[in-house]
Design a protein around this motif. Structure first.
Motif, PDB file in Angstrom:
ATOM      1  N   ASP A 212     -13.699  -9.370   9.352  1.00 21.07           N
ATOM      2  CA  ASP A 212     -12.848  -8.193   9.137  1.00 21.07           C
ATOM      3  C   ASP A 212     -11.970  -8.397   7.884  1.00 21.07           C
ATOM      4  OD1 ASP A 212     -11.042  -6.148   9.167  1.00 21.07           O
ATOM      5  OD2 ASP A 212     -10.225  -6.571  11.174  1.00 21.07           O
ATOM      6  N   PRO A 213     -12.180  -7.578   6.858  1.00 17.66           N
ATOM      7  CA  PRO A 213     -11.452  -7.803   5.596  1.00 17.66           C
ATOM      8  C   PRO A 213      -9.978  -7.418   5.667  1.00 17.66           C
ATOM      9  CG  PRO A 213     -12.807  -5.832   5.429  1.00 17.66           C
ATOM     10  CD  PRO A 213     -13.104  -6.444   6.770  1.00 17.66           C
ATOM     11  N   THR A 214      -9.553  -6.818   6.767  1.00 19.84           N
ATOM     12  CA  THR A 214      -8.150  -6.400   6.836  1.00 19.84           C
ATOM     13  C   THR A 214      -7.297  -7.380   7.639  1.00 19.84           C
ATOM     14  OG1 THR A 214      -8.496  -5.107   8.856  1.00 19.84           O
ATOM     15  CG2 THR A 214      -8.856  -3.970   6.755  1.00 19.84           C
ATOM     16  N   SER A 215      -7.951  -8.396   8.222  1.00 15.87           N
ATOM     17  CA  SER A 215      -7.224  -9.274   9.138  1.00 15.87           C
ATOM     18  C   SER A 215      -7.085 -10.685   8.581  1.00 15.87           C
ATOM     19  CB  SER A 215      -7.961  -9.311  10.490  1.00 15.87           C
ATOM     20  OG  SER A 215      -7.553 -10.449  11.231  1.00 15.87           O
ATOM     21  N   LEU A 216      -5.844 -11.118   8.449  1.00 19.11           N
ATOM     22  CA  LEU A 216      -5.594 -12.474   7.989  1.00 19.11           C
ATOM     23  C   LEU A 216      -6.047 -13.498   9.036  1.00 19.11           C
ATOM     24  CD1 LEU A 216      -4.431 -14.543   6.029  1.00 19.11           C
ATOM     25  CD2 LEU A 216      -2.145 -13.972   6.817  1.00 19.11           C
ATOM     26  N   ASP A 217      -5.856 -13.146  10.303  1.00 13.35           N
ATOM     27  CA  ASP A 217      -6.297 -14.060  11.370  1.00 13.35           C
ATOM     28  C   ASP A 217      -7.801 -14.271  11.313  1.00 13.35           C
ATOM     29  OD1 ASP A 217      -3.784 -14.490  12.334  1.00 13.35           O
ATOM     30  OD2 ASP A 217      -3.849 -12.752  13.677  1.00 13.35           O
ATOM     31  N   GLU A 329      -6.655  -0.857  -1.910  1.00 13.95           N
ATOM     32  CA  GLU A 329      -6.090  -0.778  -0.568  1.00 13.95           C
ATOM     33  C   GLU A 329      -6.242  -2.115   0.165  1.00 13.95           C
ATOM     34  OE1 GLU A 329      -7.766   2.595   1.610  1.00 13.95           O
ATOM     35  OE2 GLU A 329      -7.678   1.353   3.417  1.00 13.95           O
ATOM     36  N   ARG A 330      -7.419  -2.693   0.092  1.00 15.96           N
ATOM     37  CA  ARG A 330      -7.675  -3.937   0.834  1.00 15.96           C
ATOM     38  C   ARG A 330      -6.868  -5.100   0.247  1.00 15.96           C
ATOM     39  NH1 ARG A 330     -13.072  -2.961   3.198  1.00 15.96           N
ATOM     40  NH2 ARG A 330     -12.555  -1.314   4.672  1.00 15.96           N
ATOM     41  N   LEU A 331      -6.791  -5.156  -1.081  1.00 20.85           N
ATOM     42  CA  LEU A 331      -6.011  -6.233  -1.707  1.00 20.85           C
ATOM     43  C   LEU A 331      -4.521  -6.059  -1.414  1.00 20.85           C
ATOM     44  CD1 LEU A 331      -7.818  -6.503  -5.163  1.00 20.85           C
ATOM     45  CD2 LEU A 331      -7.658  -8.342  -3.489  1.00 20.85           C
ATOM     46  N   SER A 332      -4.052  -4.822  -1.464  1.00 17.53           N
ATOM     47  CA  SER A 332      -2.630  -4.576  -1.188  1.00 17.53           C
ATOM     48  C   SER A 332      -2.297  -5.029   0.225  1.00 17.53           C
ATOM     49  CB  SER A 332      -2.299  -3.084  -1.334  1.00 17.53           C
ATOM     50  OG  SER A 332      -2.590  -2.651  -2.634  1.00 17.53           O
ATOM     51  N   VAL A 336       0.323  -8.090   1.342  1.00 21.52           N
ATOM     52  CA  VAL A 336       1.433  -7.872   2.268  1.00 21.52           C
ATOM     53  C   VAL A 336       1.341  -8.857   3.445  1.00 21.52           C
ATOM     54  CG1 VAL A 336       2.378  -6.245   3.955  1.00 21.52           C
ATOM     55  CG2 VAL A 336       1.795  -5.471   1.645  1.00 21.52           C
ATOM     56  N   ARG A 337       0.124  -9.006   3.983  1.00 23.27           N
ATOM     57  CA  ARG A 337      -0.042  -9.876   5.144  1.00 23.27           C
ATOM     58  C   ARG A 337       0.150 -11.361   4.770  1.00 23.27           C
ATOM     59  NH1 ARG A 337      -2.040  -7.001   9.579  1.00 23.27           N
ATOM     60  NH2 ARG A 337      -2.340  -4.849   8.928  1.00 23.27           N
ATOM     61  N   ALA A 338      -0.365 -11.726   3.625  1.00 19.99           N
ATOM     62  CA  ALA A 338      -0.192 -13.123   3.199  1.00 19.99           C
ATOM     63  C   ALA A 338       1.280 -13.427   2.969  1.00 19.99           C
ATOM     64  CB  ALA A 338      -1.006 -13.384   1.936  1.00 19.99           C
ATOM     65  N   LEU A 344       2.343 -16.331   0.459  1.00 18.21           N
ATOM     66  CA  LEU A 344       2.751 -15.949  -0.895  1.00 18.21           C
ATOM     67  C   LEU A 344       4.268 -15.942  -0.866  1.00 18.21           C
ATOM     68  CD1 LEU A 344       0.509 -12.865  -1.896  1.00 18.21           C
ATOM     69  CD2 LEU A 344       0.476 -15.126  -2.960  1.00 18.21           C
ATOM     70  N   GLY A 345       4.878 -16.132  -2.022  1.00 17.60           N
ATOM     71  CA  GLY A 345       6.333 -16.133  -2.065  1.00 17.60           C
ATOM     72  C   GLY A 345       6.867 -17.545  -2.234  1.00 17.60           C
ATOM     73  N   ALA A 346       8.062 -17.769  -1.696  1.00 18.97           N
ATOM     74  CA  ALA A 346       8.717 -19.069  -1.885  1.00 18.97           C
ATOM     75  C   ALA A 346       8.147 -20.117  -0.933  1.00 18.97           C
ATOM     76  CB  ALA A 346      10.218 -18.908  -1.673  1.00 18.97           C
ATOM     77  N   ASP A 347       8.019 -21.316  -1.412  1.00 17.40           N
ATOM     78  CA  ASP A 347       7.683 -22.479  -0.585  1.00 17.40           C
ATOM     79  C   ASP A 347       6.468 -22.224   0.317  1.00 17.40           C
ATOM     80  OD1 ASP A 347       7.877 -24.991   0.512  1.00 17.40           O
ATOM     81  OD2 ASP A 347       9.412 -24.418   1.979  1.00 17.40           O
ATOM     82  N   ILE A 348       5.333 -21.989  -0.314  1.00 14.43           N
ATOM     83  CA  ILE A 348       4.121 -21.628   0.421  1.00 14.43           C
ATOM     84  C   ILE A 348       3.644 -22.775   1.299  1.00 14.43           C
ATOM     85  CG2 ILE A 348       1.676 -20.985   0.152  1.00 14.43           C
ATOM     86  CD1 ILE A 348       2.556 -19.551  -2.456  1.00 14.43           C
TER      87      ILE A 348
END
Lengths: 613, 317
Positions: A212-217, A329-332, A336-338, A344-348
């Protein structure tokens, strides 16, 4: 800055759309002249998306807010095919007229539109300031939309508070009528699965149509983020060493060693460093990056995080072509989920390393896939390529050291880091390591993206795609895209490796294999390629700006039987024009604008045959 | 131009080879600098040493050993051991084609040196067919990026179009424009910082334009005329010169050029007055003049009518 502005105001709706776009985008790293200027293209896109064109009021508001001189902003706005300063209907249907779609019947669609809906929007002089045709809908022919596996293709934009954009494949006249009428559900064709989906030999495509390309899990359950974890364990220098040992070469067309590029960026002392993913996939016949981004977006985000870690980049951009709304849409969603999970962001992952990224949308300009043109486009300038040197590793976006890689190149890094560079180097051939994505289109039974280890021949790939339908003979194969070369049936045993194609004076380019059977008239295809380069030339340097025009004119004379001094003369004129474009143009666009034509003429003997010579 | 050197260590010399001859050049200088210092003639169009090189015209290209493509000598810096060829067959071919491309699409009749170059490089612009009719006024101003009309097999495309005359000081004859970017640079960060014009559109439809192609009086133009000074083709021209050329009374053999100092303010810009038949037709400033680098303001450039207002004349400014 004391700007002389136009005497025009935006509507409330335009102002809100522009404000939202400006607020939503980060200003990380941009300072001085770039502080606000880099928001110019997103702001123009927002105004366009809200009402379907950019009014003087909206334009004025953008210039005032971002403090960009109007004449310069106008130069940027008029550079992009998807932006328009003339009032236009809110719903626009772009119908692909490029070679892959042409080979599968797009001419009939365009002729039907001309008959039933009138001339395309751009033929009405903008100065007239009238709505085009039907007040609600306009249509335009479009260069390659990157949906060649589902040709013919169309791209629909509907302006509004929540703008709608969608790509349509397998377009028929009925589906086109549905799109023109705004009933998008009836314009959709059944979705096609990846031909090799779930195959055990797949590496780059292993999750496509499986996870599923929308699920990080789901992505993590399928091995996602193991590579990043390992990268943090071994450290940035070891990641660069693995990439160097893997002998990975860039997959965007130029085939530059990725390890060398990363090492060069990593050692730059100037800060910050930027990472750019070149996702402006616009080479006619190319759609591999779209398939990855739509179906495995987390893989790109993870790859970019590893690349940033290895090269010391603080911030990244995905420069995505404007005609890929589903990828957007999928990358956005993936970003957001990552970000929400601290990927993503500080101290990954508690590594101490911080990195974030954003998507920048192109607006209809093939040239913006040229790496230095991307920098200018992101910075808010015209997407004109820069002269090199200096090279991007020293002076890229915002004049800072920049690592810029193609989508497919980056995604390769996952397996390189997980299993080590030497293991990767064992796949493929000695000089072409790993697997390669090929975009099969035109007259093959099952068009689509195919992944094979380097070493497969052209015949292997065409067989993989089910061969040529109806037992027809192959007339020509375009390798590498419009900037590539035509080869013939005699070349089927050519190994599709960097060294194999080089030995045959061909190119892999972006992995395009477009097959034309013996029913195809090739001269109109060449004319379309010439028209494409003329449309897409940025116009900066003389050899490309005028050479692409003179080249198209010579083909038009040949097609019309109005040869000046006979066919031999016209061919030698084409050769002279082509040589000057190749030798003296600033960038790869002009340097390759004659490549496909030259091969059709001299390798396939096309024009000799046309004249019975 | 006389450069004022900052108090840093002097630049080192770089040894390179031009057409088989070892020469020395200052580190940081360009191949063009090195060629000119060694009496090599290199044609240029978009280059001017008071502006940043944009290297777009490509007529100054040279061959550098090891480089896959030709390089623009105006922008490429010299490197130790570089082997440069300024007149090889490849170089001559690209120069010939650049000249033909420009000559077949743009009116170069008021571009200096072009006639000599065309002969030297063996240009034949007629082989592209007869020129198409000029575009109607404003048509090229509104071309949409990414689209063009199919080519006409009987004619070659050109940028021919009517001249834009929307003020009394200077005209814009874009049928003569080779898109060298000099006017944009002079109007922008290189000198004036007015940003009245930019490059708009794309490809063969690229053009110099104000925002929405508004007329100059509605634009940010301050009429310094520094764009006219740097224009290499006469596409931008002071109105008196344009009028005299149009009615056939422009005659450089009857003209004198006299340097003086602008009388308006304390800066003391050098003015060169171009006079024909005891009438000032235009004012320029020398490019190698340290005060101006060739630039003036509206007063120095255009404000000299009072010198020759005669009792019987109507006030003309």
């Amino acid at each position: 800055m004391d700007l002389k502005l136009l005497n025009a105001d935006p509507t409330t709706e335009e102002r809100a759309a522009i404000d939202t776009a400006i607020v939503s985008l980060s200003s990380v790293g941009a300072d001085g002249v770039f502080a606000k200027r880099h928001l110019l293209l997103p702001a123009l896109e927002a105004a366009q998306g809200r009402v379907g064109w950019i009014s003087e009021g909206a334009f004025n508001y953008i210039c005032e807010t971002l403090q960009v001189p109007p004449a310069e902003a106008y130069g940027v706005m008029t550079f992009y095919a998807l932006l328009t300063a003339a009032p236009r209907a809110p719903r626009v249907v772009h119908v692909c007229e490029d070679i892959a779609c042409k080979a599968r019947g797009s001419d009939a669609l365009i002729n039907e539109l001309k008959r039933s809906a009138g001339p395309p929007a751009h033929y009405v002089p903008a100065a007239d300031h009238v709505l085009v045709g039907d007040d609600d809908v306009a249509w335009l022919p479009s260069p390659c939309l990157g949906l060649c596996d589902q040709a013919p293709a169309a791209f629909v934009q509907i302006a509004g508070e929540h703008p709608i954009e969608e790509l349509f494949g397998d377009v028929t006249i009925d589906r086109l009528r549905a799109a023109m009428g705004g009933t998008l559900s009836l314009a959709r064709a059944p979705r096609r699965r990846l031909p090799q989906a779930g195959g055990s030999s797949l590496r780059l495509l292993r999750r496509v149509d499986v996870v599923d390309p929308t699920s990080l899990d789901a992505y993590r359950a399928a091995g996602g983020y193991e590579a990043l974890r390992r990268a943090f364990e071994i450290g940035p220098e070891a990641v660069v060493r693995d990439v160097t040992d893997s002998k990975l070469m860039g997959r965007g067309g130029a085939a530059f060693p990725t390890g060398r590029k990363w090492e060069a960026v990593a050692k730059q002392t100037v800060r910050p460093h930027y990472l750019i993913c070149n996702a402006d996939e616009s080479e006619p016949g190319t759609f591999k990056d779209r398939v990855i981004m739509e179906n495995d977006p987390f893989a790109l985000i993870e790859s970019m995080t590893i690349a940033a870690y290895a090269t010391g980049c603080e911030y990244g951009y995905i420069y995505l072509r404007g005609e890929y709304p589903l990828a957007n849409e999928r990358l956005s969603n993936a970003i957001v989920r990552a970000r929400a999970r601290g990927l993503l962001g500080a101290d990954i992952m508690g590594s101490g390393f911080s990195f974030d990224l954003e998507i920048r949308k192109g607006a209809g300009a093939y040239i913006c896939g040229e790496e230095t043109a991307i920098f200018n486009s992101i910075e808010g300038f015209r997407g004109e390529p820069r002269n090199k040197p200096p090279f991007p590793v020293q002076s890229g976006v915002f004049r800072k050291p920049t690592a810029i890689n193609n989508v497919e190149t980056l995604v390769n890094v996952l397996d390189i880091v997980r299993f080590g560079g030497p293991a990767f180097a064992k796949i493929g051939t000695d000089a072409s390591t790993g697997t390669k994505l090929f975009c099969l289109s035109g007259h093959v039974a099952v068009p689509g993206v195919y992944e094979v280890p380097f070493g497969a021949t052209l015949r292997d790939l065409i067989d993989l795609a089910g061969g040529v339908p109806d037992g027809r003979a192959i007339r020509a194969i375009l390798l590498g895209g419009a900037a590539g070369v035509f080869v013939g049936p005699q070349d089927l045993d050519m190994p599709l490796t960097f060294e194999g194609v080089r030995a045959s004076q061909a190119t892999l380019g972006s992995g395009v294999i477009m097959v034309f059977d013996d029913t195809v008239e090739l001269l109109p295809m060449l004319q379309r390629i010439a028209a494409f380069f003329r449309d897409e030339s940025c116009g900066q340097c003389v050899p490309c700006r005028v050479g692409t025009v003179r080249q198209e004119e010579a083909l038009a004379r040949i097609a019309a039987g109005k040869r000046r001094g006979g066919i031999a003369n016209e061919i030698s004129l084409l050769d002279e024009i082509g040589l000057a474009m190749k030798d003296a143009s600033i960038c790869g666009l002009g340097q390759t604008a004659y490549s496909a034509l030259e091969s059709a003429i001299h390798r396939l003997g096309l024009l000799g045959e046309q004249t019975g010579r | 131009m006389i450069a004022i050197l900052p108090p840093t260590a002097p630049a080192r010399m770089v040894e390179l080879e031009i057409d088989g001859v070892e020469v020395g050049a200052l580190e940081g200088s360009t191949i063009l600098d090195a060629c000119r210092a060694n009496a090599k003639q290199i044609p240029t169009l978009c280059f001017l040493d008071t502006l940043h090189p944009v290297n777009v015209c490509r007529i100054c290209v040279v061959e550098v050993e090891g480089s896959r493509v030709l390089v623009p000598s105006c922008a490429r810096k010299v490197e130790p051991g570089m082997k440069v060829r300024t007149d090889s067959e490849r170089v001559r071919h690209s120069r010939k084609m650049v000249l033909e491309f420009l000559d077949s699409s743009v009116d170069l009749s008021t571009t200096p040196d072009v006639a000599d170059w065309k002969t030297a490089y063996g240009c034949d612009s007629e082989r592209y067919g007869p020129p198409a009719l000029p575009a109607p006024a404003a048509e090229r101003d509104h071309a949409h990026a990414g689209h063009h009309e199919p080519p006409d097999p009987d004619h070659r495309a050109t940028v021919a179009q009517p001249v834009k005359i929307d003020n009394s000081l200077y005209v814009r004859a874009y049928a003569k424009c080779i898109l060298c970017y000099k006017c944009v640079e002079a109007c922008g960060t290189d000198f004036q910082n007015s940003f009245a014009i930019g490059v708009a559109g794309r490809g063969f439809a690229a053009r110099i334009s104000t925002e929405f192609a508004v007329e100059l009086p509605q634009s940010a133009c301050v009429y310094c005329g520094n764009c006219i000074a740097v224009c290499p083709t006469g596409a931008l021209m002071a109105k008196p010169e344009w009028d005299k050329r149009s009615d056939g009374t422009w005659d450089e053999s009857r003209q004198t050029q006299t340097d003086t100092i602008c009388p308006y303010c304390g800066v003391g810009c050098t003015l060169t007055l171009h006079v024909q038949d005891n009438e000032i037709l235009k004012a320029t400033s020398p490019f190698d003049q340290t005060v101006t680098s060739g630039n003036l303001c509206i007063k120095g450039r255009f404000g000299w009518q009072y010198v020759q207002n005669r009792r019987e004349d109507e006030p003309s400014a």
